[in-house]
Every structure is written in structure tokens, then in C-alpha cells.
Design a protein around this motif. Structure first.
Motif, PDB file in Angstrom:
ATOM      1  N   VAL A   1      35.403  42.295  39.170  1.00 22.81           N
ATOM      2  CA  VAL A   1      36.809  41.748  38.261  1.00 22.81           C
ATOM      3  C   VAL A   1      37.008  42.355  37.446  1.00 22.81           C
ATOM      4  O   VAL A   1      36.256  41.580  36.673  1.00 22.81           O
ATOM      5  CB  VAL A   1      37.345  40.461  39.080  1.00 22.81           C
ATOM      6  CG1 VAL A   1      38.842  40.085  38.827  1.00 22.81           C
ATOM      7  CG2 VAL A   1      37.898  40.519  40.407  1.00 22.81           C
ATOM      8  N   PRO A   2      38.262  42.969  36.232  1.00 22.92           N
ATOM      9  CA  PRO A   2      38.053  43.087  35.397  1.00 22.92           C
ATOM     10  C   PRO A   2      38.216  42.038  34.881  1.00 22.92           C
ATOM     11  O   PRO A   2      39.179  41.140  35.397  1.00 22.92           O
ATOM     12  CB  PRO A   2      38.869  44.501  35.143  1.00 22.92           C
ATOM     13  CG  PRO A   2      39.601  44.390  36.522  1.00 22.92           C
ATOM     14  CD  PRO A   2      39.028  43.814  37.401  1.00 22.92           C
ATOM     15  N   PRO A   3      37.909  41.857  32.986  1.00 26.43           N
ATOM     16  CA  PRO A   3      38.813  40.912  32.200  1.00 26.43           C
ATOM     17  C   PRO A   3      40.297  40.590  31.990  1.00 26.43           C
ATOM     18  O   PRO A   3      40.963  40.153  31.932  1.00 26.43           O
ATOM     19  CB  PRO A   3      37.560  40.983  31.017  1.00 26.43           C
ATOM     20  CG  PRO A   3      36.887  42.199  31.035  1.00 26.43           C
ATOM     21  CD  PRO A   3      37.418  43.180  32.151  1.00 26.43           C
ATOM     22  N   ASP A   4      41.127  41.675  32.481  1.00 25.55           N
ATOM     23  CA  ASP A   4      42.017  42.130  31.822  1.00 25.55           C
ATOM     24  C   ASP A   4      42.621  42.137  33.867  1.00 25.55           C
ATOM     25  O   ASP A   4      44.199  42.344  33.408  1.00 25.55           O
ATOM     26  CB  ASP A   4      42.613  43.167  31.653  1.00 25.55           C
ATOM     27  CG  ASP A   4      42.289  44.412  32.288  1.00 25.55           C
ATOM     28  OD1 ASP A   4      41.402  44.602  33.081  1.00 25.55           O
ATOM     29  OD2 ASP A   4      42.692  45.784  31.912  1.00 25.55           O
ATOM     30  N   ALA A   5      42.063  41.758  34.758  1.00 30.53           N
ATOM     31  CA  ALA A   5      43.156  41.480  35.734  1.00 30.53           C
ATOM     32  C   ALA A   5      44.216  40.074  35.796  1.00 30.53           C
ATOM     33  O   ALA A   5      44.137  39.309  35.291  1.00 30.53           O
ATOM     34  CB  ALA A   5      42.691  40.540  36.913  1.00 30.53           C
ATOM     35  N   ALA A   6      45.021  40.606  36.921  1.00 27.93           N
ATOM     36  CA  ALA A   6      46.464  39.896  36.147  1.00 27.93           C
ATOM     37  C   ALA A   6      45.744  38.679  37.590  1.00 27.93           C
ATOM     38  O   ALA A   6      44.959  38.560  38.751  1.00 27.93           O
ATOM     39  CB  ALA A   6      47.600  40.495  36.950  1.00 27.93           C
ATOM     40  N   VAL A   7      46.336  37.176  37.129  1.00 26.16           N
ATOM     41  CA  VAL A   7      46.115  36.041  38.036  1.00 26.16           C
ATOM     42  C   VAL A   7      47.449  35.501  38.246  1.00 26.16           C
ATOM     43  O   VAL A   7      47.567  35.266  37.523  1.00 26.16           O
ATOM     44  CB  VAL A   7      44.999  35.499  37.721  1.00 26.16           C
ATOM     45  CG1 VAL A   7      44.925  33.951  38.409  1.00 26.16           C
ATOM     46  CG2 VAL A   7      44.313  35.324  37.214  1.00 26.16           C
ATOM     47  N   GLU A   8      47.843  35.685  39.486  1.00 27.42           N
ATOM     48  CA  GLU A   8      48.640  34.960  40.235  1.00 27.42           C
ATOM     49  C   GLU A   8      48.489  33.876  41.422  1.00 27.42           C
ATOM     50  O   GLU A   8      47.378  33.713  42.150  1.00 27.42           O
ATOM     51  CB  GLU A   8      49.539  35.719  40.974  1.00 27.42           C
ATOM     52  CG  GLU A   8      50.000  36.776  40.275  1.00 27.42           C
ATOM     53  CD  GLU A   8      51.041  37.849  41.198  1.00 27.42           C
ATOM     54  OE1 GLU A   8      50.906  37.445  42.935  1.00 27.42           O
ATOM     55  OE2 GLU A   8      51.983  38.773  40.882  1.00 27.42           O
TER      56      GLU A   8
ATOM     57  N   LYS B   1      44.672  40.743  41.245  1.00 28.81           N
ATOM     58  CA  LYS B   1      45.310  41.678  41.062  1.00 28.81           C
ATOM     59  C   LYS B   1      44.707  42.867  39.571  1.00 28.81           C
ATOM     60  O   LYS B   1      44.803  42.481  38.218  1.00 28.81           O
ATOM     61  CB  LYS B   1      46.762  41.963  40.892  1.00 28.81           C
ATOM     62  CG  LYS B   1      46.702  41.489  41.884  1.00 28.81           C
ATOM     63  CD  LYS B   1      48.642  41.701  41.990  1.00 28.81           C
ATOM     64  CE  LYS B   1      49.290  41.406  43.236  1.00 28.81           C
ATOM     65  NZ  LYS B   1      50.778  42.147  43.661  1.00 28.81           N
ATOM     66  N   TRP B   2      44.323  43.772  39.676  1.00 29.39           N
ATOM     67  CA  TRP B   2      43.995  45.286  38.646  1.00 29.39           C
ATOM     68  C   TRP B   2      44.277  46.492  39.321  1.00 29.39           C
ATOM     69  O   TRP B   2      44.171  46.959  40.851  1.00 29.39           O
ATOM     70  CB  TRP B   2      42.727  44.857  37.849  1.00 29.39           C
ATOM     71  CG  TRP B   2      41.467  44.355  38.711  1.00 29.39           C
ATOM     72  CD1 TRP B   2      40.395  46.531  38.986  1.00 29.39           C
ATOM     73  CD2 TRP B   2      41.054  43.510  40.088  1.00 29.39           C
ATOM     74  NE1 TRP B   2      39.878  46.055  40.539  1.00 29.39           N
ATOM     75  CE2 TRP B   2      40.365  44.958  41.013  1.00 29.39           C
ATOM     76  CE3 TRP B   2      41.136  42.678  40.250  1.00 29.39           C
ATOM     77  CZ2 TRP B   2      38.966  44.370  41.340  1.00 29.39           C
ATOM     78  CZ3 TRP B   2      40.694  42.797  41.396  1.00 29.39           C
ATOM     79  CH2 TRP B   2      39.621  42.548  41.936  1.00 29.39           C
ATOM     80  N   THR B   3      44.518  47.226  38.419  1.00 32.49           N
ATOM     81  CA  THR B   3      44.498  48.296  38.937  1.00 32.49           C
ATOM     82  C   THR B   3      42.618  49.375  38.885  1.00 32.49           C
ATOM     83  O   THR B   3      41.920  49.661  38.190  1.00 32.49           O
ATOM     84  CB  THR B   3      45.132  49.542  38.310  1.00 32.49           C
ATOM     85  OG1 THR B   3      46.152  49.204  38.433  1.00 32.49           O
ATOM     86  CG2 THR B   3      45.018  50.858  38.838  1.00 32.49           C
ATOM     87  N   ARG B   4      42.694  49.382  40.481  1.00 25.03           N
ATOM     88  CA  ARG B   4      41.000  50.234  40.420  1.00 25.03           C
ATOM     89  C   ARG B   4      40.319  51.640  39.517  1.00 25.03           C
ATOM     90  O   ARG B   4      41.342  52.546  39.075  1.00 25.03           O
ATOM     91  CB  ARG B   4      40.414  50.024  41.729  1.00 25.03           C
ATOM     92  CG  ARG B   4      39.711  50.847  42.455  1.00 25.03           C
ATOM     93  CD  ARG B   4      38.707  51.026  43.868  1.00 25.03           C
ATOM     94  NE  ARG B   4      37.576  51.624  43.774  1.00 25.03           N
ATOM     95  CZ  ARG B   4      36.819  51.106  44.238  1.00 25.03           C
ATOM     96  NH1 ARG B   4      38.335  51.824  46.158  1.00 25.03           N
ATOM     97  NH2 ARG B   4      35.457  52.153  44.981  1.00 25.03           N
TER      98      ARG B   4
END
Length: 80
Positions: free
Chosen positions: A44-51, A68-71
Motif C-alpha cells: 500500500v503506497p504512502p499516498d493511499a486514501a483512507v476511508e 484506495k490507490w491507483t496501481r
């Protein structure tokens, strides 16, 4: 062409605490978080959005924590 994939696994409370602690530390430090879910290793990248999501249906309630993030191509985001 990418393949859609879904995996779900339940963990003991002790395992959840350890995973959430590692996730919180990674988010706080701005680094990626590595986790294995049902045999799938995920980064999971550090800029992933957390909901946080809440749902109630009848007498059942549910809270989900979703990242969520874009692969990114070639980043090794998931190993098959």
C-alpha cells in the motif's frame, strides 16, 4: 490488461492490533505498508486514501476501514 482480484481474511484480535499498529506507523512516517491477505502480498503506497465506512442493516452494524490507490505499472504493487 490487469486482472480484477478480491481477497478477504479474518484475523484474531491480536493479529489485527499488530497490523493496525504497523499501518498507523507507516502512515505517520509517510512510507508504504506491506500486508499479506489470503496469500496475496500487497504494498500500500504512502499516498493511499483512507476511508471509514459505516453500514447498518436491521440489527447488524459494520465498520470498514478502506485504503484506495491507483496501481502503478511496474511498481510490484501485488504479486500473484
Amino acid at each position: 490488461m490487469s486482472e480484477d482480484k478480491e481477497a478477504e481474511k479474518s484475523y484474531s484480535n491480536r493479529e489485527v492490533v499488530a497490523k493496525l499498529r504497523r499501518l498507523a506507523e507507516a502512515l505517520e512516517a509517510g512510507r508504504s505498508f506491506e500486508i499479506q491477505i489470503a496469500g496475496n502480498r500487497i504494498s500500500v503506497p504512502p499516498d493511499a486514501a483512507v476511508e471509514f465506512e459505516y453500514e447498518r442493516v436491521g440489527d447488524e452494524e459494520e465498520v470498514e476501514i478502506e485504503l484506495k490507490w491507483t496501481r502503478r505499472r511496474g511498481a510490484g504493487a501485488e504479486e500473484d
